[in-house]
Design a protein around this motif. Structure first.
Motif, PDB file in Angstrom:
ATOM      1  N   GLU A  49      -4.070  73.036 -68.807  1.00 30.33           N
ATOM      2  CA  GLU A  49      -2.890  73.005 -69.669  1.00 30.33           C
ATOM      3  C   GLU A  49      -1.653  73.407 -68.876  1.00 30.33           C
ATOM      4  O   GLU A  49      -1.731  74.125 -67.886  1.00 30.33           O
ATOM      5  CB  GLU A  49      -3.084  73.949 -70.855  1.00 30.33           C
ATOM      6  CG  GLU A  49      -4.251  73.587 -71.752  1.00 30.33           C
ATOM      7  CD  GLU A  49      -4.381  74.539 -72.920  1.00 30.33           C
ATOM      8  OE1 GLU A  49      -3.494  75.416 -73.054  1.00 30.33           O
ATOM      9  OE2 GLU A  49      -5.351  74.417 -73.675  1.00 30.33           O
ATOM     10  N   ARG A  50      -0.518  72.936 -69.355  1.00 29.00           N
ATOM     11  CA  ARG A  50       0.751  73.204 -68.689  1.00 29.00           C
ATOM     12  C   ARG A  50       1.554  74.237 -69.475  1.00 29.00           C
ATOM     13  O   ARG A  50       1.432  74.338 -70.705  1.00 29.00           O
ATOM     14  CB  ARG A  50       1.578  71.924 -68.533  1.00 29.00           C
ATOM     15  CG  ARG A  50       0.994  70.950 -67.506  1.00 29.00           C
ATOM     16  CD  ARG A  50       1.812  69.670 -67.467  1.00 29.00           C
ATOM     17  NE  ARG A  50       1.358  68.780 -66.414  1.00 29.00           N
ATOM     18  CZ  ARG A  50       1.886  68.733 -65.187  1.00 29.00           C
ATOM     19  NH1 ARG A  50       2.896  69.530 -64.882  1.00 29.00           N
ATOM     20  NH2 ARG A  50       1.430  67.903 -64.289  1.00 29.00           N
ATOM     21  N   LEU A  51       2.397  74.955 -68.751  1.00 28.83           N
ATOM     22  CA  LEU A  51       3.219  75.977 -69.379  1.00 28.83           C
ATOM     23  C   LEU A  51       4.421  75.366 -70.089  1.00 28.83           C
ATOM     24  O   LEU A  51       4.822  75.820 -71.154  1.00 28.83           O
ATOM     25  CB  LEU A  51       3.694  76.985 -68.331  1.00 28.83           C
ATOM     26  CG  LEU A  51       4.541  78.160 -68.834  1.00 28.83           C
ATOM     27  CD1 LEU A  51       3.719  79.042 -69.757  1.00 28.83           C
ATOM     28  CD2 LEU A  51       5.094  78.974 -67.672  1.00 28.83           C
ATOM     29  N   LEU A  52       5.006  74.315 -69.497  1.00 32.20           N
ATOM     30  CA  LEU A  52       6.194  73.692 -70.060  1.00 32.20           C
ATOM     31  C   LEU A  52       5.796  72.584 -71.032  1.00 32.20           C
ATOM     32  O   LEU A  52       4.902  71.785 -70.745  1.00 32.20           O
ATOM     33  CB  LEU A  52       7.069  73.105 -68.948  1.00 32.20           C
ATOM     34  CG  LEU A  52       7.602  74.101 -67.910  1.00 32.20           C
ATOM     35  CD1 LEU A  52       8.481  73.401 -66.891  1.00 32.20           C
ATOM     36  CD2 LEU A  52       8.373  75.235 -68.583  1.00 32.20           C
ATOM     37  N   HIS A  53       6.470  72.553 -72.176  1.00 34.09           N
ATOM     38  CA  HIS A  53       6.225  71.527 -73.197  1.00 34.09           C
ATOM     39  C   HIS A  53       7.561  70.895 -73.606  1.00 34.09           C
ATOM     40  O   HIS A  53       7.877  70.786 -74.785  1.00 34.09           O
ATOM     41  CB  HIS A  53       5.517  72.135 -74.412  1.00 34.09           C
ATOM     42  CG  HIS A  53       4.153  72.651 -74.130  1.00 34.09           C
ATOM     43  ND1 HIS A  53       3.929  73.897 -73.577  1.00 34.09           N
ATOM     44  CD2 HIS A  53       2.924  72.084 -74.298  1.00 34.09           C
ATOM     45  CE1 HIS A  53       2.626  74.085 -73.443  1.00 34.09           C
ATOM     46  NE2 HIS A  53       1.998  72.997 -73.873  1.00 34.09           N
ATOM     47  N   LEU A  54       8.324  70.504 -72.609  1.00 42.54           N
ATOM     48  CA  LEU A  54       9.604  69.860 -72.884  1.00 42.54           C
ATOM     49  C   LEU A  54       9.385  68.414 -73.311  1.00 42.54           C
ATOM     50  O   LEU A  54       8.467  67.738 -72.837  1.00 42.54           O
ATOM     51  CB  LEU A  54      10.496  69.902 -71.640  1.00 42.54           C
ATOM     52  CG  LEU A  54      10.905  71.302 -71.152  1.00 42.54           C
ATOM     53  CD1 LEU A  54      11.636  71.209 -69.825  1.00 42.54           C
ATOM     54  CD2 LEU A  54      11.782  72.001 -72.189  1.00 42.54           C
ATOM     55  N   VAL A  55      10.249  67.927 -74.197  1.00 46.17           N
ATOM     56  CA  VAL A  55      10.196  66.547 -74.676  1.00 46.17           C
ATOM     57  C   VAL A  55      11.617  65.993 -74.661  1.00 46.17           C
ATOM     58  O   VAL A  55      12.598  66.756 -74.660  1.00 46.17           O
ATOM     59  CB  VAL A  55       9.600  66.466 -76.099  1.00 46.17           C
ATOM     60  CG1 VAL A  55       8.154  66.917 -76.109  1.00 46.17           C
ATOM     61  CG2 VAL A  55      10.421  67.300 -77.078  1.00 46.17           C
ATOM     62  N   PRO A  56      11.760  64.650 -74.607  1.00 50.51           N
ATOM     63  CA  PRO A  56      13.105  64.075 -74.698  1.00 50.51           C
ATOM     64  C   PRO A  56      13.805  64.516 -75.977  1.00 50.51           C
ATOM     65  O   PRO A  56      13.233  64.516 -77.058  1.00 50.51           O
ATOM     66  CB  PRO A  56      12.835  62.561 -74.689  1.00 50.51           C
ATOM     67  CG  PRO A  56      11.533  62.421 -73.963  1.00 50.51           C
ATOM     68  CD  PRO A  56      10.727  63.632 -74.349  1.00 50.51           C
ATOM     69  N   GLY A  57      15.053  64.889 -75.849  1.00 52.07           N
ATOM     70  CA  GLY A  57      15.829  65.423 -76.962  1.00 52.07           C
ATOM     71  C   GLY A  57      16.058  66.918 -76.860  1.00 52.07           C
ATOM     72  O   GLY A  57      16.978  67.434 -77.499  1.00 52.07           O
ATOM     73  N   ASP A  58      15.228  67.629 -76.094  1.00 51.68           N
ATOM     74  CA  ASP A  58      15.435  69.064 -75.911  1.00 51.68           C
ATOM     75  C   ASP A  58      16.695  69.308 -75.081  1.00 51.68           C
ATOM     76  O   ASP A  58      17.068  68.505 -74.216  1.00 51.68           O
ATOM     77  CB  ASP A  58      14.234  69.699 -75.212  1.00 51.68           C
ATOM     78  CG  ASP A  58      13.033  69.803 -76.131  1.00 51.68           C
ATOM     79  OD1 ASP A  58      13.205  69.590 -77.344  1.00 51.68           O
ATOM     80  OD2 ASP A  58      11.925  70.077 -75.635  1.00 51.68           O
TER      81      ASP A  58
END
Length: 840
Positions: free
Chosen positions: A210-219
């Motif tokens: 699993e990854r620590l960052l969960h950024l998505v377009p729009g953030d």
């Protein structure tokens, strides 16, 4: 001709008997003293025996009462005449209405906005209605935590801010502080104009997948300088080196160097860095490589203002529509089909007006802008077919049976009949090839409907969930609807647009709703839950539109003017209403950076999880009410300052250039033999050629401005490719290869390290720009290491004429743009040849 029986002329009629002479009235009497003097003089003529002048006398008392009444009536006459004209009107309400008639929207100010970064210890999902951010002075700070009790908010906070987004706010500890990826110990810098970066990620979880960052377009993230590049100290960081950007692309990956997880991010060109950002540098007394710049996630857009429903037991401001003769009945059909009513109803009462108790009502500009959402929806809709094709190609290249979600996608897209027998095969590649080959045929009806929706979005209509949400889900899938959902942050435009507020488009944060607790009788009062929303005016409101107009006077008091049953629905007498509005507006919200430091929750259960609240950027956009004198000066000129029609070619070019994404335009008018046509050439911002969707947007926009009988044709700018040969003498102390690279970087399209465009960059050239040999030589001599330079060839690509223009200036046509890409794969786009001499 005389018609009497005899020949004698008729006698003239007798004049009326002379009556008593009328009283001599002084029409210059306009105030109390002159009216009193006039009445006393009149009494002296009509009652000579009355000579009492003492104030207790009954006659003197009547004279003074009449003089007072005359003074009041005279004032009202003067006030009506004064308020009837824009140049003489004194009341703010009158000036606003006069300005509206000439198309000038007088504004009442606008609330300030900024971005708040939240640091948390645990994953949180909060409702934006349950929290308020506050700027609390140091002497009022309650303890060490980041949260304050909701009952102490009004007493301790200096300025309050509320979240603007409607979706739930997701906070993650991994987004508190995000490092930017650098290459080992090298010093790294993001130049001005950068729109991409790489973030350092981490593996988490027991299995390390699993990854620590969960950024998505729009953030939205904030890039900021955390330390001083020279000293490495936190106190030496430049506060001006901070910028918020909205992500448009998020691509997780793995850096082969050290098997480090990274995230590649990108943002829009409008959010490009306005300053060079130092990521890492060797600094400090030990000259160690330190991380200078970081990214901050958990970013929330907030606006100045606090709702009057915030706090324990706060329910808003309640009032009741008074009983009595109401507005016109909602069924305005005349009786007997236009025949006079034998029992006419009394004339309608004026519209109901209620004055709010609160002052300084929050005025908020619409965010996100409806035009920006509609344009983004049009682009997303146009990409539906290609997205579906890419997904089908990916399924075709994946061995094995199809997963359940992919099967559901194919059933939704093509229907169960077309996909029958597709899932029985263990390798459905051939069947998927058949669907791809018949894609346009199988989806012909849906593609026609998609074109209709695209045209509606390009015209400015926002496609909401209640309009086409169900249709898109049933025809293109749930994932397709998420890409055009108006509430999705990816459609809200660049982060810089969120902080640009237009006070002339701002409306009060206000809603009036019928009380849910009132006893309701059908037809007697408005149903509970009925809501009235604010509008700038009621000129376009119908009898069933529940709209109202908030009007603010010179004292800051806001009055709500409801409809009369014709222009806007009128609330029925006896209806109990509740007004919910925000308080806080104008310049008071323009606070500095790091001023917001506390958060208040309706419930204190989640308060301990928030560790820090800060606003890296100052709050901007707070504007006070427009002065009346300014409106008097600018309003009469408004109809002549706004271009609202296209007559000449310059009008077409100027109106087309207003479209976002357009850098410059040029237009010509011509007769086609059957009708007139306006040809518009579009030069796109940051691109050598305008994309098709931008051309369609410009054509749709110009439809409302064009002349009747004129067609509008849009096309990309016509480029004039050039061949350029430059002979350069290099200084002996410089390396020839280095000077050559600097010359190519300076002349080719692209951005220089300081952010300036290259000489032949598309953003540096425009329609009809002549290419001057003197400018080319001056640009080359400005490169370090160039002793002298000479242009030996400058002409259009493919031209076999003279190698140099005789005048030293290569002219291009009005609708052409010079182009020199120097791309070996496309020599038809222009070639650059450097002949280097000297150097080492």
């Amino acid at each position: 001709m005389n018609t009497t029986p005899d020949c004698a002329a008729a006698a003239p009629p007798c004049p009326p008997p002379a009556g008593p002479a009328g009283p001599a009235i002084d029409y210059l009497a306009k105030d109390y003293e002159s009216f009193r003097r006039l009445l006393l003089d009149r009494f002296a003529l009509t009652m000579p025996d009355w000579s009492e002048q003492h104030a207790p006398d009954l006659g003197v008392t009547l004279v003074e009462l009449l003089a007072y009444a005359g003074d009041r009536l005279s004032y009202q006459q003067d006030a009506v005449a004064t308020e009837a004209y824009l140049d003489t009107a004194r009341l703010r309400t009158s000036v606003r209405r006069h300005a509206r008639l000439v198309g000038y929207p007088m504004h009442e100010g606008c609330a300030a906005r900024t971005f708040v970064c939240v640091e948390t210890e645990d994953d949180l999902a909060l409702s934006p209605k349950d929290l308020v951010f506050a700027a609390v002075p140091p002497e009022r700070l309650p303890g060490q935590g980041a949260a304050i009790p909701p009952e102490d908010l009004r007493a301790r906070a200096q300025v309050c801010f509320r979240p603007l987004q409607s979706r739930r706010i997701h906070l993650r500890p991994g987004h508190n502080r995000i490092e930017l990826r650098t290459r080992g110990g090298e010093e790294c810098r993001l130049p001005a104009g950068t729109t991409e970066a790489t973030l350092r990620d981490q593996w988490t979880g027991k299995d390390g997948t699993e990854r620590l960052l969960h950024l998505v377009p729009g953030d939205v993230i904030v890039l900021e300088e955390e330390r001083g590049p020279g000293t490495g100290a936190l106190a030496d960081a430049d506060p001006a080196h901070r910028q918020a950007v909205r992500l448009t692309r998020v691509t997780p990956g793995v850096d082969p160097l050290g098997d480090t997880p990274v995230v590649e991010i990108a943002w829009a060109a409008e959010d490009a860095l306005t300053f060079p950002l130092c990521v890492s540098a060797r600094s400090g007394p030990d000259c160690e490589n330190r991380q200078v710049a970081v990214a901050r996630g958990n970013t929330v857009l907030v606006e100045h203002g606090l709702l009057n429903t915030w706090g324990t037991g706060a329910q808003g401001e309640r009032f009741t529509v008074p009983a009595g003769p109401g507005a016109l009945p909602r069924d305005c059909t005349p009786p007997a089909f236009g025949c006079p009513d034998p029992d006419p109803a009394p004339p309608p009462a004026p519209p109901f007006v209620h004055t709010l108790k609160g002052k300084d009502i929050t005025r908020s500009a619409p965010f996100p802008a409806p035009a920006a959402i509609a344009a983004a929806q049009a682009q997303a809709l146009a990409a539906f077919p290609e997205r579906a094709r890419r997904r089908i190609r990916g399924l075709r290249d994946t061995p094995g049976p199809l997963p359940d979600d992919d099967r559901a996608f194919l059933d939704t897209l093509f229907g169960p009949t077309a996909t029958e027998g597709l899932y029985a095969d263990q390798d459905p590649g051939r069947a998927l090839d058949g669907l791809l080959s018949r894609f346009d045929h199988l989806l012909a009806a849906r593609l026609r409907r998609l074109d209709t929706l695209i045209r509606q979005a390009r015209s400015g209509r926002v496609l909401g969930s209640e309009d086409i949400g169900w249709e898109i889900r049933q025809t293109w899938g749930e994932d397709a609807w998420k890409t055009i959902d108006p509430a999705h942050p990816a459609l809200h435009g660049p982060a810089c647009h969120a902080l640009r507020t237009d006070p002339r488009r701002a409306l009060p944060v206000l809603a009036v709703r019928a009380d849910d607790t009132q006893p309701h009788r059908a037809g007697a009062t408005d149903p509970p839950g009925t809501e009235w929303t604010p509008r700038r005016d009621l000129l376009s409101s119908g009898p069933r539109d529940r709209h109202m107009v908030p009007e603010t006077d010179d004292e800051g008091t806001t009055s709500l003017r409801f409809g009369d049953g014709r222009s806007g629905a009128a609330p029925l007498p006896g209806t109990a209403l509740t007004a919910r509005y925000g308080v806080g507006n104008g310049h008071a919200g323009n606070i500095g950076a790091e001023a917001i430091n506390r958060v208040a929750f309706r419930s204190t259960t989640t308060a301990p999880r928030i560790t820090r609240i800060r606003n890296p950027l100052p709050a901007t956009g707070g504007t006070g009410p427009e002065p009346v004198d300014t409106v008097r000066r600018l309003a009469p000129r408004e109809p002549f300052q706004q271009l609202r029609r296209a007559v000449t070619a310059e009008d077409y070019a100027a109106l087309a250039a207003r479209r976002p994404g357009v850098q410059r335009t040029a237009a010509t008018l011509r007769w086609t033999g059957s009708w007139y046509e306006a040809d518009i050439a579009v030069d796109a911002l940051g691109a050598a050629q305008a994309p098709p969707h931008l051309l369609d947007d410009v054509r749709q926009t110009m439809h409302r401005y064009r002349r009747i009988g004129y067609d509008v044709v849009t096309g990309p700018a016509v480029t004039a490719p050039l061949d350029l040969r430059l002979a350069v003498q290099v200084e002996p102390a410089f390396i020839t290869a280095h000077v050559r690279q600097d010359l190519l970087r300076t002349l080719r399209p692209g951005r220089l390290p300081d952010g300036r465009p290259g000489f032949f960059d598309p953003d540096a050239l425009t329609f009809g720009t002549p290419v001057r040999i003197s400018r080319i030589i001056a640009t080359a001599l400005a490169v370090p290491g160039v002793r002298c330079a000479q242009v030996t060839l400058l002409r259009r690509h493919g031209d076999t004429g003279a190698e140099l223009p005789p005048s030293g200036v290569l002219a291009v046509r009005p609708l052409e743009i010079p182009r020199l890409d120097d791309d070996p794969a496309h020599p038809e786009h222009g070639r650059l040849t450097l002949v280097m001499e000297g150097g080492r």
